[in-house]
Design a protein around this motif. Structure first.
Motif, mmCIF file in Angstrom:
data_model
loop_
_atom_site.group_PDB
_atom_site.id
_atom_site.type_symbol
_atom_site.label_atom_id
_atom_site.label_comp_id
_atom_site.label_asym_id
_atom_site.label_seq_id
_atom_site.Cartn_x
_atom_site.Cartn_y
_atom_site.Cartn_z
ATOM 1 N N ASP A 187 0.813 -1.210 0.000
ATOM 2 C CA ASP A 187 0.000 0.000 0.000
ATOM 3 C C ASP A 187 0.849 1.263 0.000
ATOM 4 O OD1 ASP A 187 -2.332 -1.391 -0.119
ATOM 5 O OD2 ASP A 187 -2.807 -1.239 2.008
ATOM 6 N N MET A 188 2.063 1.182 0.514
ATOM 7 C CA MET A 188 2.955 2.335 0.509
ATOM 8 C C MET A 188 3.701 2.464 -0.816
ATOM 9 S SD MET A 188 4.572 2.204 4.355
ATOM 10 C CE MET A 188 5.575 3.655 4.087
ATOM 11 N N GLY A 189 3.514 1.504 -1.704
ATOM 12 C CA GLY A 189 4.233 1.539 -2.974
ATOM 13 C C GLY A 189 5.639 0.989 -2.882
ATOM 14 N N ALA A 190 5.994 0.365 -1.748
ATOM 15 C CA ALA A 190 7.334 -0.196 -1.555
ATOM 16 C C ALA A 190 7.357 -1.626 -2.084
ATOM 17 C CB ALA A 190 7.716 -0.148 -0.080
ATOM 18 N N HIS A 191 7.171 -1.773 -3.407
ATOM 19 C CA HIS A 191 7.024 -3.101 -3.990
ATOM 20 C C HIS A 191 8.300 -3.932 -3.889
ATOM 21 C CE1 HIS A 191 3.691 -1.055 -6.514
ATOM 22 N NE2 HIS A 191 3.201 -1.540 -5.401
ATOM 23 N N ALA A 192 9.458 -3.276 -4.012
ATOM 24 C CA ALA A 192 10.715 -4.025 -3.925
ATOM 25 C C ALA A 192 10.885 -4.628 -2.542
ATOM 26 C CB ALA A 192 11.888 -3.109 -4.254
#
Length: 491
Positions: free
Chosen positions: A243-248
């Protein structure tokens, strides 16, 4: 008075060192009292409850006067005397000296397991009643670990019913009890994970990550390599990372969770891991593998009859199908999840599934049905209670407003003002909710939608500012506010 080595009927028997068979006012002795209840008062209470006289408790080894002295707290009884009194009262030595019934901790743990089974099979309110009884009993007898387990269970029940403030209170109480008892971090990991989930559902994504990453760092750098604890914490990080966009970082957590799964002794944790890992597989475009992972989780939960987690599996499978364009399958899975969670009265989770379902309905051409569903569920969501999904509901209502305005406008007439204003209002509300939660990935997408709306309605400067804001949220993929990722477990 002298004492014979052989007791006579009705007379005194042998008196161990440090004790007297005399009346209370003849030979007083300072008592040693437990903090909760003086032992003499406990003897008096147990004797009275059983309808026994002092003579019946005393004979054949002691005098009634000695029992009177003991009950008055004026003699320090030896272990031999207490074992005799315990036998006459029909209790164990441990129960008499500690005030705790025999095998109390074991019985409490068995009932805690019963409550946990009730919670996982859909009876949250009934489980909460049992957990409250167990919490009070454990507190009464000073059993910190069992009291903490009951507090954790009460918090999980509150999560199920969407009462987030109650969940926070119970989880914090559980952690305080374990810390005071000196419990090591692996034992506290379930509470840390629960606190993080509560903060995540409250829209506090960054703090949820902070709790989980801090615990992971401590486990991995201090040599406390507990596979179950690590698997629990790594799995819990995936949702807030996504949800924070921290996909890595989410992908890294999923990879570590998968590597820990063979070492884990709890099948429930393995099932949870498969469900969470599916999100990262989907983000990498590996839809088939994501669906396979969810199928494995569903098989485990079905075997364990854990309906809440099974509902979450249907939820995630619906999400996978929606992202893969299989909208009919997505609608079926999401409706199944919604019905299962609704039957359990899991209000917050139900509303979150309904946001996903509304998106699928809109994409299938049922925008009116989707809008009715979204407006109804917004009453159960707010900035402190499901902020990310409340933002999702407003985002969808904005899209529906734009689509309805475009459909009602004559060719070449430009945007419909009322529809554009309604869409803008929903987008701005969603933007505020996401900024508070720190959901960077969703923020970037919402900025694109709002910027496009500004551009179509002729507000170019506002559009450019909004696009720049969205790019700012995309500028640092794979990071959180904590800087470096937590240390990895030793190989």
């Amino acid at each position: 008075m002298t004492h014979d080595s052989t007791p006579e009927a009705g007379g005194p028997g042998p008196v161990p060192d440090g004790e007297s068979g005399l009346a209370p006012d003849t030979e007083p002795s300072a008592p040693t009292e437990p903090a909760d209840e003086p032992i003499g008062r406990r003897v008096l209470r147990l004797r009275t409850d059983r309808g026994l006289t002092q003579r019946q408790v005393a004979e054949p080894a002691y005098t009634p006067a000695y029992i009177s002295t003991l009950e008055a707290g004026r003699v320090r009884p030896s272990e031999a005397a207490l074992r005799h009194v315990a036998e006459r009262l029909g209790v164990t030595y441990e129960e008499l000296t500690t005030g705790q019934p025999a095998h109390l901790a074991t019985r409490l743990r068995l009932r805690l397991t019963e409550a946990q089974r009730g919670l996982t099979t859909g009876a949250a309110e009934e489980a909460a009643v049992l957990y409250e009884e167990l919490r009070a009993e454990a507190e009464r007898h000073g059993l910190a670990a069992e009291q903490a387990a009951a507090e954790l269970g009460l918090g999980e029940c509150a999560l199920e019913t969407g009462e987030l403030p109650d969940a926070h209170r119970h989880f914090e109480a559980a952690e305080a009890l374990l810390v005071a008892a000196g419990a090591p971090l692996p034992q506290r990991a379930p509470v840390v994970r629960a606190r993080a989930v509560a903060h995540y559902l409250s829209g506090e994504l960054r703090y949820a990550c902070y709790l989980l990453e801090s615990a992971l760092d401590e486990l991995n750098t201090s040599g406390l390599h507990d596979p179950d604890a690590l698997l629990l914490l790594y799995t819990a990080t995936i949702a807030p990372y996504m949800d924070m966009g921290a996909h890595a970082r989410a992908a890294q957590a999923a990879e570590l969770a998968l590597s820990l799964a063979p070492q884990a002794g709890d099948p429930v944790l393995v099932a949870k891991m498969h469900r969470s890992v599916a999100r990262t597989l989907l983000a990498e475009g590996r839809a088939a593998e994501a669906d396979a992972s969810l199928s494995k989780a569903a098989e485990l939960y079905q075997r364990l009859q854990i309906r809440t987690e099974l509902a979450h599996c249907h939820w995630m499978r619906g999400y996978v199908h929606a992202q893969n364009g299989r909208l009919a399958d997505a609608e079926r899975e999401l409706r199944t999840a919604r019905d299962m969670l609704s039957a359990k009265r899991a209000v917050l989770y139900t509303t979150q599934v309904e946001v996903e379902l509304a998106d699928v309905l809109r994409r299938r051409g049922s925008s009116d049905e989707a809008a009715v569903l979204l407006r109804a569920l917004l009453g159960d969501l707010n900035p402190e209670r499901g902020a990310v999904h409340a933002a999702g509901a407003h985002r969808l209502l904005g899209i529906i407003a734009e689509e309805s305005g475009a459909a009602g406008a004559p060719e070449g007439s430009g945007p419909v003002t009322a529809a554009a204003e309604a869409a803008e209002e929903h987008y701005v509300t969603a933007l505020s909710l996401l900024e508070r939660a720190g959901a960077a990935g969703d923020l970037a997408d919402l900025c694109r939608l709002l910027g496009d709306l500004y551009r179509r309605t002729g507000r170019i400067d506002a559009a450019l500012d909004t696009y720049r804001t969205g790019l700012g949220h995309r500028a640092a993929p794979g990071t959180t506010t904590l800087g470096p990722a937590p240390a990895e477990p030793p190989v």
